[in-house]
Design an enzyme around this catalytic site. Sequence first.
Site, PDB file in Angstrom:
ATOM      1  N   SER A 188       0.784  -1.238   0.000  1.00  0.00           N
ATOM      2  CA  SER A 188       0.000   0.000   0.000  1.00  0.00           C
ATOM      3  C   SER A 188       0.803   1.268   0.000  1.00  0.00           C
ATOM      4  CB  SER A 188      -0.937   0.007   1.194  1.00  0.00           C
ATOM      5  OG  SER A 188      -0.207   0.280   2.361  1.00  0.00           O
ATOM      6  N   THR A 244      -9.460  -7.224   4.827  1.00  0.00           N
ATOM      7  CA  THR A 244     -10.040  -6.350   5.849  1.00  0.00           C
ATOM      8  C   THR A 244     -11.439  -5.943   5.417  1.00  0.00           C
ATOM      9  OG1 THR A 244      -9.743  -4.318   7.140  1.00  0.00           O
ATOM     10  CG2 THR A 244      -9.152  -4.194   4.823  1.00  0.00           C
ATOM     11  N   LYS A 247     -11.452  -1.170   4.688  1.00  0.00           N
ATOM     12  CA  LYS A 247     -10.952  -0.268   3.642  1.00  0.00           C
ATOM     13  C   LYS A 247     -11.938  -0.294   2.464  1.00  0.00           C
ATOM     14  CE  LYS A 247      -6.348  -1.161   5.475  1.00  0.00           C
ATOM     15  NZ  LYS A 247      -6.206  -0.127   6.478  1.00  0.00           N
ATOM     16  N   THR A 276     -11.242 -12.555  22.766  1.00  0.00           N
ATOM     17  CA  THR A 276     -11.643 -11.150  22.602  1.00  0.00           C
ATOM     18  C   THR A 276     -13.095 -11.081  22.141  1.00  0.00           C
ATOM     19  OG1 THR A 276     -10.976  -9.020  21.671  1.00  0.00           O
ATOM     20  CG2 THR A 276     -10.830 -10.898  20.206  1.00  0.00           C
ATOM     21  N   THR A 362       6.965   4.085   8.793  1.00  0.00           N
ATOM     22  CA  THR A 362       6.036   3.483   7.834  1.00  0.00           C
ATOM     23  C   THR A 362       6.749   3.257   6.502  1.00  0.00           C
ATOM     24  OG1 THR A 362       4.268   4.657   8.955  1.00  0.00           O
ATOM     25  CG2 THR A 362       3.732   3.728   6.804  1.00  0.00           C
TER      26      THR A 362
HETATM   27  C1  LIG Z   1      -1.250  -4.686   4.372  1.00  0.00           C
HETATM   28  C2  LIG Z   1      -2.097  -4.471   5.579  1.00  0.00           C
HETATM   29  N1  LIG Z   1      -2.545  -5.553   6.253  1.00  0.00           N
HETATM   30  C3  LIG Z   1      -3.312  -5.412   7.349  1.00  0.00           C
HETATM   31  C4  LIG Z   1      -3.685  -4.164   7.807  1.00  0.00           C
HETATM   32  C5  LIG Z   1      -4.544  -4.058   9.021  1.00  0.00           C
HETATM   33  O1  LIG Z   1      -5.880  -3.958   8.634  1.00  0.00           O
HETATM   34  P1  LIG Z   1      -6.946  -3.244   9.583  1.00  0.00           P
HETATM   35  O2  LIG Z   1      -6.811  -1.779   9.350  1.00  0.00           O
HETATM   36  O3  LIG Z   1      -8.243  -3.832   9.210  1.00  0.00           O
HETATM   37  O4  LIG Z   1      -6.551  -3.602  10.988  1.00  0.00           O
HETATM   38  C6  LIG Z   1      -3.254  -3.025   7.139  1.00  0.00           C
HETATM   39  C7  LIG Z   1      -3.658  -1.685   7.623  1.00  0.00           C
HETATM   40  O5  LIG Z   1      -3.474  -0.673   7.036  1.00  0.00           O
HETATM   41  C8  LIG Z   1      -2.436  -3.173   5.996  1.00  0.00           C
HETATM   42  O6  LIG Z   1      -1.961  -2.113   5.343  1.00  0.00           O
END
Ligand SMILES: Cc1ncc(COP(=O)(O)O)c(C=O)c1O
Length: 428
Positions: A188, A244, A247, A276, A362
Site C-alpha cells: 500500500s 479487511t 478499507k 476477545t 512506515t
Molecule cells: C497490508 C495491511 N494488512 C493489514 C492491515 C490491518 O488492517 P486493519 O486496518 O483492518 O486492521 C493493514 C492496515 O493498514 C495493511 O496495510
Amino acid sequence: MDYRRFFETAVTRLQEERRYRVFAHLERCVETFPQAVWHRDDGSTRDVTIWCSNDYLGMGQHPDVIAAMVETASRVGAGSGGTRNISGTSHAIVELESELADLHGKEAALVFTSGWISNLAAISTIADLLPDCVILSDASNHNSMIEGVKRSRAERKIFRHNDLAHLEELLIEAGARPKLIVFESLYSMNGNIAPVAEIAALAERYGAMTYIDEVHAVGMYGARGGGICEREGVMHRIDVIEGTLAKGFGTLGGYVAGDRVVIDAIRSYAASFIFTTALPPAVAAAATAAVRLLKARSDLRAAHQRASHITKHALAAAGLPVLENGSHIVPVMVRDAELCKAASDMLLERHDIYIQPINYPTVARGSERLRITPTPRHTPEHIVALVESVADVWHTLGIPFVEPPQHLHIDAESRERCTYPEIKLAAQ
Ligand SMILES: Cc1ncc(COP(=O)(O)O)c(C=O)c1O
C-alpha cells in the site's frame, strides 16, 4: 521513582526524530464525502477535502451499508455481548463469513476484530501448527504480518521484495520442511502488485503453503471484488486469503478464507480470536451489505480506477514526482521528513486539503511521501484543485519538481477509462 519521566523522554525522542504523530481532528460528512469538517485547535472549524482515506470506494458512506448497520443495531443492540465462546456467534457474523467464503471461492471464512488481528492470529497459528515450519516472508510485509510471523515459534526467512529468484532460493534451502509463504497482493505504500501467479507456481513446485494479504485489494480488484488473486485467476491456488472489512468495504474487522479444516484450526487455536469480544452484529451486517453490493458493482471499481488514473496523470503532467505503479495508490515523493510534514500542513492550512504525511518508520528514511488515494467520489473539480494546490506547495517549499514532467505509461484500457475532458492527460 519518577515514572512520568520515562514517558516524557520516550515522547520527546520521537519529537526530536521528527516521528511524532499528530492526528488531524476530522469529521467526515456522509452527504458530501470526500468533504469533511476539520476541527482546529482554537475551536473553529473548516470544510476540507480528504485525499488519503482508505475508505477507497466510499462504502463507509454508502446508504445501503449505513442502513444495514442502523437496522441491525435497532433490532439486536449495539454490542456483541462477549467472545463467541461466551455469547455465541451472531447471525450477522455467520452471514458475513458465508459471504466472504463465497467471495474468495473458499470453503470457509473466519472474521476477526480487525485486519491487523487476523494477520497476527492466522499467521502465527498456521505456522505453529506446522511442525518444524519455516516461514518465508516478503521484506515489505505489513507490520501485522511481521507480528504474526514473530509471534509464531517458527523459523523465519525474509525474501527480497517481490523477488521470485530469492524466494526460490529460500524454498530450495528449506528442503522437505513445511514452508509457509507470507506476502501481500498490493503493497500500500508504493502501490506495487505482487506476481501472485508466479508465487503460487513456486509454492506448488516446492510444496509450500501460501498466505496472502489482500487488504488493499478486496472490493477493488477482480470481477466481484475478490482482489488481485481473483483478477489473476489464482484464488484457488492460494491456501489462505486474508482481507479487511475496513478499507474497500468501508466498515471494521478482518478475516481469513481458506479450506474448512485450516479455518477451523485457526478458530480453535488462535488466542487473539478466542479471548476477545466479537464484532458487533451491526458492524458485521454493514460489512455484509458492502461485500454483497461490491460483488455486483464493477462500475464502482471502474470509477475508482478512473479517478486514480486521472489523478496520477494530472499530477505527473504538472511535474510532480508521482511514483509509478499499477494500482490505485498515488504516492507523491518528497524524500524528506520535515518537508513532508510541512507540505501536509500547508495543504491543510492554505488549501483545505487533507493528506497525511508518510514518514519513517512506515516508509524508509529518504522515501517520505504524500500518499494520495482518490475515490470514485472525487470529481474532476477536486482533482484540478488538488493538482494546483500540490504544485503551489511544492513551489512554496522548494520541493523539487520532475523536469521534464513524467509521461506515465497508460495502457489502452486505462486510457479508455480516462474520459474526463477537464483533465489533460500526460500521455495524450
Ligand atoms: C497490508 C495491511 N494488512 C493489514 C492491515 C490491518 O488492517 P486493519 O486496518 O483492518 O486492521 C493493514 C492496515 O493498514 C495493511 O496495510
